[in-house]
Design an enzyme around this catalytic site. Structure first.
Site, PDB file in Angstrom:
ATOM      1  N   THR A  40      -3.187  12.156   3.154  1.00 44.01           N
ATOM      2  CA  THR A  40      -2.573  11.247   2.176  1.00 44.01           C
ATOM      3  C   THR A  40      -3.406  11.309   0.899  1.00 44.01           C
ATOM      4  O   THR A  40      -4.472  11.936   0.880  1.00 44.01           O
ATOM      5  CB  THR A  40      -2.598   9.780   2.683  1.00 44.01           C
ATOM      6  N   LYS A  63     -14.925  -0.477   6.394  1.00 38.04           N
ATOM      7  CA  LYS A  63     -13.983  -0.590   7.529  1.00 38.04           C
ATOM      8  C   LYS A  63     -14.593  -1.421   8.648  1.00 38.04           C
ATOM      9  O   LYS A  63     -13.879  -2.132   9.360  1.00 38.04           O
ATOM     10  CB  LYS A  63     -13.593   0.796   8.051  1.00 38.04           C
ATOM     11  N   ASP A  97      -2.271  -6.469  -7.420  1.00 37.57           N
ATOM     12  CA  ASP A  97      -3.563  -5.769  -7.430  1.00 37.57           C
ATOM     13  C   ASP A  97      -4.523  -6.614  -6.600  1.00 37.57           C
ATOM     14  O   ASP A  97      -4.864  -7.741  -6.995  1.00 37.57           O
ATOM     15  CB  ASP A  97      -4.065  -5.637  -8.875  1.00 37.57           C
ATOM     16  N   GLY A 134       0.766  -1.243   0.000  1.00 44.79           N
ATOM     17  CA  GLY A 134       0.000   0.000   0.000  1.00 44.79           C
ATOM     18  C   GLY A 134       0.795   1.291   0.000  1.00 44.79           C
ATOM     19  O   GLY A 134       0.256   2.341   0.339  1.00 44.79           O
ATOM     20  N   SER A 189       2.168   8.086   2.094  1.00 47.35           N
ATOM     21  CA  SER A 189       1.357   6.920   2.456  1.00 47.35           C
ATOM     22  C   SER A 189       1.667   6.450   3.871  1.00 47.35           C
ATOM     23  O   SER A 189       2.830   6.420   4.288  1.00 47.35           O
ATOM     24  CB  SER A 189       1.661   5.748   1.507  1.00 47.35           C
ATOM     25  N   ILE A 190       0.616   6.020   4.567  1.00 48.73           N
ATOM     26  CA  ILE A 190       0.822   5.444   5.900  1.00 48.73           C
ATOM     27  C   ILE A 190       1.758   4.229   5.783  1.00 48.73           C
ATOM     28  O   ILE A 190       2.616   4.012   6.628  1.00 48.73           O
ATOM     29  CB  ILE A 190      -0.536   5.065   6.527  1.00 48.73           C
ATOM     30  N   ILE A 218      -5.041  11.557   8.507  1.00 48.39           N
ATOM     31  CA  ILE A 218      -3.693  11.963   8.075  1.00 48.39           C
ATOM     32  C   ILE A 218      -3.785  12.330   6.603  1.00 48.39           C
ATOM     33  O   ILE A 218      -4.398  11.593   5.821  1.00 48.39           O
ATOM     34  CB  ILE A 218      -2.700  10.784   8.262  1.00 48.39           C
ATOM     35  N   ALA A 245     -12.448   3.497  -2.697  1.00 47.59           N
ATOM     36  CA  ALA A 245     -13.892   3.556  -2.996  1.00 47.59           C
ATOM     37  C   ALA A 245     -14.059   4.567  -4.109  1.00 47.59           C
ATOM     38  O   ALA A 245     -13.185   5.408  -4.350  1.00 47.59           O
ATOM     39  CB  ALA A 245     -14.669   3.997  -1.765  1.00 47.59           C
ATOM     40  N   ILE A 285      -4.374  -0.711   2.555  1.00 43.85           N
ATOM     41  CA  ILE A 285      -5.001  -0.571   1.241  1.00 43.85           C
ATOM     42  C   ILE A 285      -6.490  -0.291   1.395  1.00 43.85           C
ATOM     43  O   ILE A 285      -7.170  -0.957   2.181  1.00 43.85           O
ATOM     44  CB  ILE A 285      -4.796  -1.887   0.438  1.00 43.85           C
ATOM     45  N   TYR A 308     -17.702   9.897   4.889  1.00 45.06           N
ATOM     46  CA  TYR A 308     -16.888   8.665   4.852  1.00 45.06           C
ATOM     47  C   TYR A 308     -17.729   7.501   4.304  1.00 45.06           C
ATOM     48  O   TYR A 308     -17.220   6.578   3.669  1.00 45.06           O
ATOM     49  CB  TYR A 308     -16.328   8.367   6.239  1.00 45.06           C
TER      50      TYR A 308
HETATM   51  P1  NAD Z   1      -2.642   6.017   0.231  1.00 43.31           P
HETATM   52  O1  NAD Z   1      -3.435   6.508  -0.910  1.00 43.31           O
HETATM   53  O2  NAD Z   1      -1.263   6.488   0.348  1.00 43.31           O
HETATM   54  O3  NAD Z   1      -2.646   4.424   0.292  1.00 43.31           O
HETATM   55  C1  NAD Z   1      -3.713   3.651  -0.201  1.00 43.31           C
HETATM   56  C2  NAD Z   1      -3.070   2.521  -0.958  1.00 43.31           C
HETATM   57  O4  NAD Z   1      -4.059   1.572  -1.395  1.00 43.31           O
HETATM   58  C3  NAD Z   1      -2.349   3.005  -2.231  1.00 43.31           C
HETATM   59  O5  NAD Z   1      -1.008   2.582  -2.200  1.00 43.31           O
HETATM   60  C4  NAD Z   1      -3.081   2.307  -3.355  1.00 43.31           C
HETATM   61  O6  NAD Z   1      -2.264   1.961  -4.450  1.00 43.31           O
HETATM   62  C5  NAD Z   1      -3.569   1.066  -2.623  1.00 43.31           C
HETATM   63  N1  NAD Z   1      -4.607   0.373  -3.383  1.00 43.31           N
HETATM   64  C6  NAD Z   1      -5.843   0.813  -3.714  1.00 43.31           C
HETATM   65  N2  NAD Z   1      -6.460  -0.099  -4.494  1.00 43.31           N
HETATM   66  C7  NAD Z   1      -5.595  -1.146  -4.626  1.00 43.31           C
HETATM   67  C8  NAD Z   1      -5.639  -2.383  -5.319  1.00 43.31           C
HETATM   68  N3  NAD Z   1      -6.704  -2.738  -6.033  1.00 43.31           N
HETATM   69  N4  NAD Z   1      -4.570  -3.214  -5.219  1.00 43.31           N
HETATM   70  C9  NAD Z   1      -3.479  -2.859  -4.506  1.00 43.31           C
HETATM   71  N5  NAD Z   1      -3.373  -1.683  -3.845  1.00 43.31           N
HETATM   72  C10 NAD Z   1      -4.417  -0.844  -3.912  1.00 43.31           C
HETATM   73  O7  NAD Z   1      -3.500   6.422   1.538  1.00 43.31           O
HETATM   74  P2  NAD Z   1      -3.333   6.032   3.076  1.00 43.31           P
HETATM   75  O8  NAD Z   1      -4.098   7.075   3.810  1.00 43.31           O
HETATM   76  O9  NAD Z   1      -1.917   5.785   3.397  1.00 43.31           O
HETATM   77  O10 NAD Z   1      -4.188   4.710   3.176  1.00 43.31           O
HETATM   78  C11 NAD Z   1      -3.664   3.496   3.700  1.00 43.31           C
HETATM   79  C12 NAD Z   1      -4.690   2.829   4.602  1.00 43.31           C
HETATM   80  O11 NAD Z   1      -4.875   3.621   5.774  1.00 43.31           O
HETATM   81  C13 NAD Z   1      -6.070   2.692   3.974  1.00 43.31           C
HETATM   82  O12 NAD Z   1      -6.640   1.458   4.379  1.00 43.31           O
HETATM   83  C14 NAD Z   1      -6.843   3.839   4.603  1.00 43.31           C
HETATM   84  O13 NAD Z   1      -8.230   3.633   4.613  1.00 43.31           O
HETATM   85  C15 NAD Z   1      -6.259   3.782   6.002  1.00 43.31           C
HETATM   86  N6  NAD Z   1      -6.488   4.971   6.830  1.00 43.31           N
HETATM   87  C16 NAD Z   1      -6.138   6.191   6.369  1.00 43.31           C
HETATM   88  C17 NAD Z   1      -6.376   7.306   7.163  1.00 43.31           C
HETATM   89  C18 NAD Z   1      -6.021   8.680   6.685  1.00 43.31           C
HETATM   90  O14 NAD Z   1      -6.560   9.646   7.250  1.00 43.31           O
HETATM   91  N7  NAD Z   1      -5.142   8.825   5.729  1.00 43.31           N
HETATM   92  C19 NAD Z   1      -6.953   7.145   8.443  1.00 43.31           C
HETATM   93  C20 NAD Z   1      -7.291   5.874   8.868  1.00 43.31           C
HETATM   94  C21 NAD Z   1      -7.047   4.767   8.056  1.00 43.31           C
END
Ligand code: NAD
Length: 258
Positions: free
Chosen positions: A196, A165, A67, A13, A19-20, A194, A98, A95, A158
């Site tokens: 991103t 989730k 993927d 991811g 990215s987280i 965060i 939506a 990952i 959301y």
């Molecule tokens: P990000 O966009 O950097 O990461 C999301 C990742 O999901 C990307 O690398 C993307 O390529 C990957 N992805 C999406 N569809 C995919 C697929 N079909 N196959 C493989 N990879 C796929 O954003 P993020 O905020 O770092 O998100 C990482 C996780 O953290 C997610 O589950 C997100 O819901 C969760 N999260 C984010 C936040 C926030 O505020 N950013 C808060 C809580 C939870």
């Protein structure tokens, strides 16, 4: 520090430096882990290779395309990882996706296709990758995924991702029950907001950041590094007795009533 020395961690991811999953990689690397990455698109793969060359010059991580909406791609990715190593100690699933129209307005308008897409990518994918990784996950290994408060409460905009989730958090408990007898732990981090790429897709995201700053006990938003460090803890042996859990890394925001 060597908390994760000798451990191999697969990180799924990383889209970019924000990215987280990248913050998880930095924390895990700092603690001595060897890293394997997966990426979705060729563009993300290129970005990842560049990031690794710049930021992790002391190691050459194995980087594999995956993927999570494609079962063949998942199988191929973990077969390739299995040719590279016979053991994974940590699997980090960071990952979610939506359709943008489903992250704004009324939840009641969510289409069947949008509902399915969000759940397939963001919740079912954890089940699929856990199954594919199982032969490589040995006694003492740990799976960690990323969730958000929208699983527990109706957070404006959301919408379908909150429902996905909730499914993800439930899947964590069922996977923990299945895999616990093999000595494999499964947990989630419920991260505070965060900035991103994924967060940009949620309408009104700045309002959410402000609400946390105003109302959380810590009176600030959390950093990706804090989420990365907590994830490293869940991968490490320090958390050996924890499974099926959702740990909030949100400055305590979920604990306050108003
Ligand atoms: P990000 O966009 O950097 O990461 C999301 C990742 O999901 C990307 O690398 C993307 O390529 C990957 N992805 C999406 N569809 C995919 C697929 N079909 N196959 C493989 N990879 C796929 O954003 P993020 O905020 O770092 O998100 C990482 C996780 O953290 C997610 O589950 C997100 O819901 C969760 N999260 C984010 C936040 C926030 O505020 N950013 C808060 C809580 C939870």
């Amino acid at each position: 520090m060597t908390l994760l020395a000798g451990k191999t961690v697969v990180i799924m991811g990383v889209a970019n430096r924000r990215s987280i999953a990248w913050a998880v990689a930095e924390s895990a690397r700092r603690l001595g882990a060897h890293l394997i990455f997966t990426y979705r698109s060729e563009r993300a793969g290129e970005q990842l290779r560049k990031l690794c060359a710049d930021a992790l010059p002391d190691m050459e991580p194995h980087i594999v395309q995956c993927d999570v909406n494609d079962d063949v791609s998942i199988e191929q990715a973990f077969s390739e990882i299995g040719r590279y190593t016979d053991r994974i100690d940590g699997l980090v699933h960071s990952i979610a996706h939506a359709r943008v129209e489903d992250l704004q307005g009324e939840f009641v308008q969510t289409s069947r296709d949008g509902f399915w897409f969000a759940h397939s990518t963001s919740a079912y994918s954890l089940v699929a990758v856990s199954r594919a990784a199982r032969p490589l996950l040995k006694e003492g290994s740990s799976i960690v995924t990323m969730s958000y408060l929208g699983a527990e409460r109706a957070v404006p905009n959301y919408n379908v991702m909150g429902v996905a989730k909730a499914a993800l958090e439930s899947a964590v408990r069922y996977l923990a029950a299945d895999l616990g007898p093999l000595g494999i732990r499964v947990n989630a981090i419920s991260a505070g907001p965060i900035r991103t790429l994924a967060a940009k897709g949620v309408r009104g995201f700045n309002d959410v950041l402000h609400a946390v700053e105003e109302r959380s006990p810590l009176k600030r938003n959390v950093t990706a590094k804090e989420v990365g460090d907590a994830t490293a803890f869940l991968v490490s042996d320090l958390s050996k007795g924890i499974t099926g859990e959702v740990i909030h890394v949100d400055g305590g925001y979920h604990t306050v009533g108003f």
